[in-house]
Design a protein around this motif. Structure first.
Motif, PDB file in Angstrom:
ATOM      1  N   PRO A 170      -0.606  10.985   3.574  1.00  0.00           N
ATOM      2  CA  PRO A 170       0.661  11.074   2.803  1.00  0.00           C
ATOM      3  C   PRO A 170       1.515   9.814   2.901  1.00  0.00           C
ATOM      4  N   TRP A 171       1.558   9.176   4.104  1.00  0.00           N
ATOM      5  CA  TRP A 171       2.399   7.980   4.238  1.00  0.00           C
ATOM      6  C   TRP A 171       1.906   6.855   3.347  1.00  0.00           C
ATOM      7  N   TYR A 172       0.590   6.740   3.176  1.00  0.00           N
ATOM      8  CA  TYR A 172       0.002   5.691   2.331  1.00  0.00           C
ATOM      9  C   TYR A 172       0.273   5.996   0.851  1.00  0.00           C
ATOM     10  N   GLN A 173       0.036   7.233   0.468  1.00  0.00           N
ATOM     11  CA  GLN A 173       0.165   7.600  -0.946  1.00  0.00           C
ATOM     12  C   GLN A 173       1.612   7.559  -1.415  1.00  0.00           C
ATOM     13  N   SER A 174       2.571   7.963  -0.566  1.00  0.00           N
ATOM     14  CA  SER A 174       3.976   7.942  -0.973  1.00  0.00           C
ATOM     15  C   SER A 174       4.452   6.526  -1.225  1.00  0.00           C
ATOM     16  N   PRO A 181       9.503   0.170  -0.444  1.00  0.00           N
ATOM     17  CA  PRO A 181       9.658   0.845   0.847  1.00  0.00           C
ATOM     18  C   PRO A 181      10.252   2.231   0.672  1.00  0.00           C
ATOM     19  N   VAL A 182       9.672   3.228   1.343  1.00  0.00           N
ATOM     20  CA  VAL A 182      10.145   4.591   1.195  1.00  0.00           C
ATOM     21  C   VAL A 182       9.953   5.326   2.519  1.00  0.00           C
ATOM     22  N   TRP A 183      10.905   6.213   2.831  1.00  0.00           N
ATOM     23  CA  TRP A 183      10.821   7.025   4.057  1.00  0.00           C
ATOM     24  C   TRP A 183       9.894   8.203   3.830  1.00  0.00           C
ATOM     25  N   SER A 184       9.193   8.552   4.869  1.00  0.00           N
ATOM     26  CA  SER A 184       8.338   9.733   4.802  1.00  0.00           C
ATOM     27  C   SER A 184       9.170  10.986   5.056  1.00  0.00           C
ATOM     28  N   GLU A 185       8.597  12.147   4.772  1.00  0.00           N
ATOM     29  CA  GLU A 185       9.195  13.389   5.231  1.00  0.00           C
ATOM     30  C   GLU A 185       9.142  13.424   6.766  1.00  0.00           C
ATOM     31  N   ASN A 200       7.382   3.474   5.097  1.00  0.00           N
ATOM     32  CA  ASN A 200       6.118   3.030   4.518  1.00  0.00           C
ATOM     33  C   ASN A 200       6.379   2.044   3.388  1.00  0.00           C
ATOM     34  N   GLN A 201       5.726   0.883   3.459  1.00  0.00           N
ATOM     35  CA  GLN A 201       5.996  -0.185   2.502  1.00  0.00           C
ATOM     36  C   GLN A 201       4.693  -0.745   1.959  1.00  0.00           C
ATOM     37  N   PRO A 202       4.526  -0.722   0.617  1.00  0.00           N
ATOM     38  CA  PRO A 202       3.302  -1.282   0.036  1.00  0.00           C
ATOM     39  C   PRO A 202       3.318  -2.812   0.115  1.00  0.00           C
ATOM     40  N   ALA A 203       2.132  -3.401   0.347  1.00  0.00           N
ATOM     41  CA  ALA A 203       1.993  -4.860   0.392  1.00  0.00           C
ATOM     42  C   ALA A 203       1.190  -5.310  -0.820  1.00  0.00           C
ATOM     43  N   TYR A 204       1.718  -6.326  -1.528  1.00  0.00           N
ATOM     44  CA  TYR A 204       1.071  -6.826  -2.738  1.00  0.00           C
ATOM     45  C   TYR A 204       0.814  -8.328  -2.589  1.00  0.00           C
ATOM     46  N   ASP A 205      -0.184  -8.825  -3.353  1.00  0.00           N
ATOM     47  CA  ASP A 205      -0.369 -10.269  -3.409  1.00  0.00           C
ATOM     48  C   ASP A 205       0.510 -10.835  -4.517  1.00  0.00           C
ATOM     49  N   GLU A 207      -0.137 -11.585  -7.490  1.00  0.00           N
ATOM     50  CA  GLU A 207      -0.392 -10.983  -8.806  1.00  0.00           C
ATOM     51  C   GLU A 207      -0.056  -9.493  -8.811  1.00  0.00           C
ATOM     52  N   ARG A 208       0.705  -9.037  -7.800  1.00  0.00           N
ATOM     53  CA  ARG A 208       1.102  -7.641  -7.665  1.00  0.00           C
ATOM     54  C   ARG A 208      -0.099  -6.711  -7.531  1.00  0.00           C
ATOM     55  N   LYS A 209      -1.162  -7.227  -6.931  1.00  0.00           N
ATOM     56  CA  LYS A 209      -2.305  -6.388  -6.634  1.00  0.00           C
ATOM     57  C   LYS A 209      -2.105  -5.781  -5.256  1.00  0.00           C
ATOM     58  N   LEU A 210      -2.356  -4.471  -5.134  1.00  0.00           N
ATOM     59  CA  LEU A 210      -2.125  -3.771  -3.880  1.00  0.00           C
ATOM     60  C   LEU A 210      -3.095  -4.258  -2.803  1.00  0.00           C
ATOM     61  N   LEU A 211      -2.531  -4.641  -1.638  1.00  0.00           N
ATOM     62  CA  LEU A 211      -3.344  -5.066  -0.489  1.00  0.00           C
ATOM     63  C   LEU A 211      -3.452  -3.960   0.557  1.00  0.00           C
ATOM     64  N   GLY A 212      -2.441  -3.102   0.624  1.00  0.00           N
ATOM     65  CA  GLY A 212      -2.431  -2.041   1.617  1.00  0.00           C
ATOM     66  C   GLY A 212      -1.014  -1.550   1.828  1.00  0.00           C
ATOM     67  N   VAL A 213      -0.809  -0.783   2.896  1.00  0.00           N
ATOM     68  CA  VAL A 213       0.501  -0.206   3.178  1.00  0.00           C
ATOM     69  C   VAL A 213       0.867  -0.474   4.637  1.00  0.00           C
ATOM     70  N   ILE A 214       2.087  -1.012   4.837  1.00  0.00           N
ATOM     71  CA  ILE A 214       2.642  -1.244   6.179  1.00  0.00           C
ATOM     72  C   ILE A 214       3.375   0.015   6.601  1.00  0.00           C
ATOM     73  N   ASN A 215       3.166   0.421   7.860  1.00  0.00           N
ATOM     74  CA  ASN A 215       3.777   1.672   8.341  1.00  0.00           C
ATOM     75  C   ASN A 215       4.402   1.427   9.706  1.00  0.00           C
ATOM     76  N   SER A 216       5.670   1.880   9.857  1.00  0.00           N
ATOM     77  CA  SER A 216       6.302   1.874  11.177  1.00  0.00           C
ATOM     78  C   SER A 216       7.034   3.198  11.345  1.00  0.00           C
ATOM     79  N   ALA A 217       7.048   3.722  12.574  1.00  0.00           N
ATOM     80  CA  ALA A 217       7.560   5.077  12.792  1.00  0.00           C
ATOM     81  C   ALA A 217       8.485   5.112  14.000  1.00  0.00           C
TER      82      ALA A 217
END
Length: 704
Positions: A170-174, A181-185, A200-205, A207-217
């Motif tokens: 869920p943290w990746y998909q949200s 950047p968005v807070w999880s439930e 949870n924050q998406p990382a892009y290159d 060209e705005r291509k998704l590289l992955g998701v950064i997560n801190s809790a």
């Protein structure tokens, strides 16, 4: 009089003493009340200051805890953009994340998952032990946990979870869904009795291509530990809830979750084991219906379970989806001990002062009332008509002065009685004469009212006589015409007329300023002038308006009147309608009920206001097909108000006309007037209402 008699018979001794006692009681009561009231205000001010200070501290610390996660994610995002961290090779991440979590002691978990099912992260456990978690090709895509020593080096793996895919979490998909950047439930930790929240924050290159998701809790138990350190009065509490009333953290030491069937579930503040937390949450839920209604700080003073509380509820929100309520509550009893002691002291002082006042009052009353009683006996004799009764005039004190004054007053009163009797008799004669004169004036006024009423009836009858009759309108075969006029008073100032001559149909509609007899007379003048001009073969309506204005201007000046009118004339011939003159908007209605609004402001000027309006005159031609038509009206219809002050409006008139355009002109008129009546209700109509509907008949109807 009967109500006052018992009061008047009260002994003077009682009358003298009682006001002092009442005054003292009132004074002491007011003093005690004001003292208590100001004490209450002071307590409320103190409680407000305390709640505000605690609220500021809570908000500042929440911001400090949560900003740690923002800083961590921001740093990792920059490292990726600068090429310091490779998203396709996570082997270098572990040491970096270990150092980063050492620098941020409040952060419990930092991780990254890429689009190739690879995952790496570092987490701080309850015992402050750091562990690395990894999933990827090297682990066969098993979620594997490695304890880390003090140098950040891996030890032997202690746990493994098969077939782990971070992109399904869920943290990746949200984060991917939000694109920012968005807070999880908030969720229970799978291995410890605490709640967690992650950013949870998406990382892009580039060209705005998704590289992955950064997560801190963050473990929310840290916020609860901070709240327990706060001192809110003697027994006050602080707790944080979501808009759903689910508990986030509390200063009571209660865990914000419960274990049910070996599964940890979140706890609602309403179901809390702490009585104050549960009662306050229930009060908020009931008082606001929906906690989402609390959009600003609220200071409340409810009474719950028999005890008054001071409460402050403030939202804590950010632009990443976080939406909490910070609730600070402290019982009023924490401050009231000094107030209660002060109230007891005031009651003792009041009782002592009252007793002293009674003793002094009785002693003072006896000194005053004894000589007055002697004078009272003498005054009763004078009251019986014994004017020669002797008073104690020999006394030299204040009572003697009173007796001498009373004797002089009795002498003057005797003389006044005799003079008054003579004046009453004279005044009676004058009143009889005045009554006779008033009777004559009333008779003359009734006669004058009857005469004026008759004149108004004649004028109103003349107005109705000059309006076009249904028989005349039926002779115009090409058009279906219906007209309606209702004056606001006995005589109206609205005008409309329909004439047919040599294949032309001339229609006019106008509104004289004001209403009443003078406006009605001006309306008759306009009607006669228009008919005369059109029967004189005036070639166009502009010329008619020019001549009519000049004539009417001279008549208005002769009458010393300030009346004028808006007037529009319509010349219809062979399907073409020529419109001129300034009045309300003309509604052109097509066969399908579509309404077009034509503004007449540039087609003329107020008639009778200026001697020459030729430069203001203009015209507009309108083609009418079969089933098309026009609707003319005065402002008394569109500006008719209901009891709430809302006007009927041109928009509503257009809607009603459009809905019923398939009917005949008379039926449309009936529907419009009925709708106006329904809108107005019992409200008085303050202006004349005029409505004129012209509808071009179909050829089949004309031939029939």
């Amino acid at each position: 009089m009967h109500i006052l008699t018992p009061i008047q018979r009260l002994p003077l001794r009682f009358v003298l003493v009682t006001p002092f006692i009442i005054l003292l009681i009132v004074t002491v009561t007011i003093t005690g009340y004001l003292s208590f009231h100001h004490g209450q205000l002071a307590i409320q001010d103190l409680a407000t200051q305390l709640l505000n200070e605690v609220n500021v501290r809570v908000h500042e610390n929440l911001r400090r805890y949560l900003d740690e996660l923002l800083e961590v994610n921001f740093t990792n995002q920059n490292s990726i953009e600068l090429g310091l961290l490779k998203t396709d090779n996570l082997m270098t991440w572990e040491t970096y994340l270990w150092r980063q979590i050492m620098v941020h002691p409040t952060v419990n978990h930092i991780s990254f998952g890429n689009t190739e099912r690879e995952f790496t992260g570092v987490e701080r456990l309850d015992n402050n032990q750091l562990v690395a978690r990894e999933s990827g090709k090297s682990t066969g895509y098993n979620y594997t946990t490695y304890p880390l020593n003090e140098q950040g080096q891996r030890q032997v793996a202690t746990a493994s979870m098969p077939n782990y895919d971070p992109s399904l979490r869920p943290w990746y998909q949200s984060a991917v869904s939000a694109g920012k950047p968005v807070w999880s439930e908030i969720f229970p930790h799978f291995g410890a009795p605490t709640l967690m929240i992650s950013l949870n924050q998406p990382a892009y290159d580039k060209e705005r291509k998704l590289l992955g998701v950064i997560n801190s809790a963050l473990r929310l138990s840290q916020i609860g530990d901070f709240l327990q350190q706060l001192q809110v009065g003697k027994t006050g509490q602080v707790f944080i809830i979501e808009r759903s009333a689910m508990l986030v953290a509390t200063s009571s030491g209660e865990l914000p979750l419960r274990k049910i069937a070996d599964k940890q579930q979140r706890l609602s503040a309403i179901d809390s084991n702490n009585g104050m937390t549960a009662s306050v949450a229930s009060y908020l839920q009931k008082n606001f219906d929906d906690l989402h209604q609390i959009n600003a700080s609220q200071f409340l003073t409810p009474t719950l379970v028999g005890e008054k509380l001071f409460m402050k509820v403030s939202p804590y929100q950010d632009n990443k989806g976080l939406d909490w309520l910070v609730v600070i509550v402290v019982p009023a009893s924490d401050f009231m001990s000094a107030i209660d002691k002060n109230a007891y002291t005031i009651m003792l002082l009041c009782a002592g002062a009252l007793l002293i006042a009674i003793i002094i009052g009785i002693w003072s009353a006896n000194r005053v009332t004894r000589p007055i009683a002697e004078l009272m006996t003498a005054s009763w004799q004078i009251a019986k008509g014994e004017w020669n009764h002797q008073l104690p005039l020999q006394r030299q004190d204040e009572i003697g002065e009173l007796a001498r004054s009373f004797h002089f007053m009795a002498t003057q009163l005797q003389d006044s009685f005799l003079l008054l009797e003579a004046k009453v008799e004279e005044r009676t004669v004058q009143l009889a004469q005045a009554n006779s004169e008033i009777t004559c004036l009333n008779a003359q006024l009734q006669s004058e009212n009857l005469r004026m009423g008759a004149e108004l009836d004649i004028t109103r009858h003349l107005q109705q006589m000059v309006l076009p009759k249904a028989k005349e309108l039926l002779q115009i075969k090409e058009l279906d015409i219906a007209g309606y006029m209702e004056p606001a008073t006995e005589v109206g100032g609205d005008y409309y007329d329909v004439l047919q001559k040599d294949g032309r149909v001339i229609c006019g509609i106008g509104d004289v300023t004001g209403h009443g007899l003078e406006s009605g007379v001006l309306m008759l003048m306009v009607q006669m002038a228009v008919r005369t001009l059109l029967n004189s073969n005036i070639p166009d309506v502009e010329t008619c308006l020019k001549v009519l204005n000049h004539t009417l201007y001279d008549n208005v000046k002769r009458m010393n009147s300030d009346k004028n009118l808006t007037l529009s004339l319509l010349d219809y011939e062979h399907g073409v309608l020529r419109l001129s003159g300034q009045h309300e908007e003309v509604l052109v209605v097509r066969r399908n009920g579509t309404v077009e609004r034509i503004d007449t402001i540039d087609l003329g000027f107020m008639v009778g206001l200026e001697s020459d309006i030729e430069t203001f005159l203009g015209h507009k031609e309108i083609n009418l097909a079969e089933g098309d038509g026009v609707v003319l009206y005065t402002d008394g219809l569109t500006e008719a108000r209901n009891a709430q002050g809302r006007v009927y409006s041109v928009e509503r008139l257009c809607r009603i006309v459009g809905e019923h355009w398939h009917l005949s002109a008379l039926e449309i008129q009936i529907e419009v007037i009925a709708d106006v009546r329904q809108h107005v209700g019992k409200q008085k109509v303050c202006d004349d209402i005029t409505l004129l509907i012209l509808k071009k008949n179909l050829m089949a109807e004309i031939e029939a």
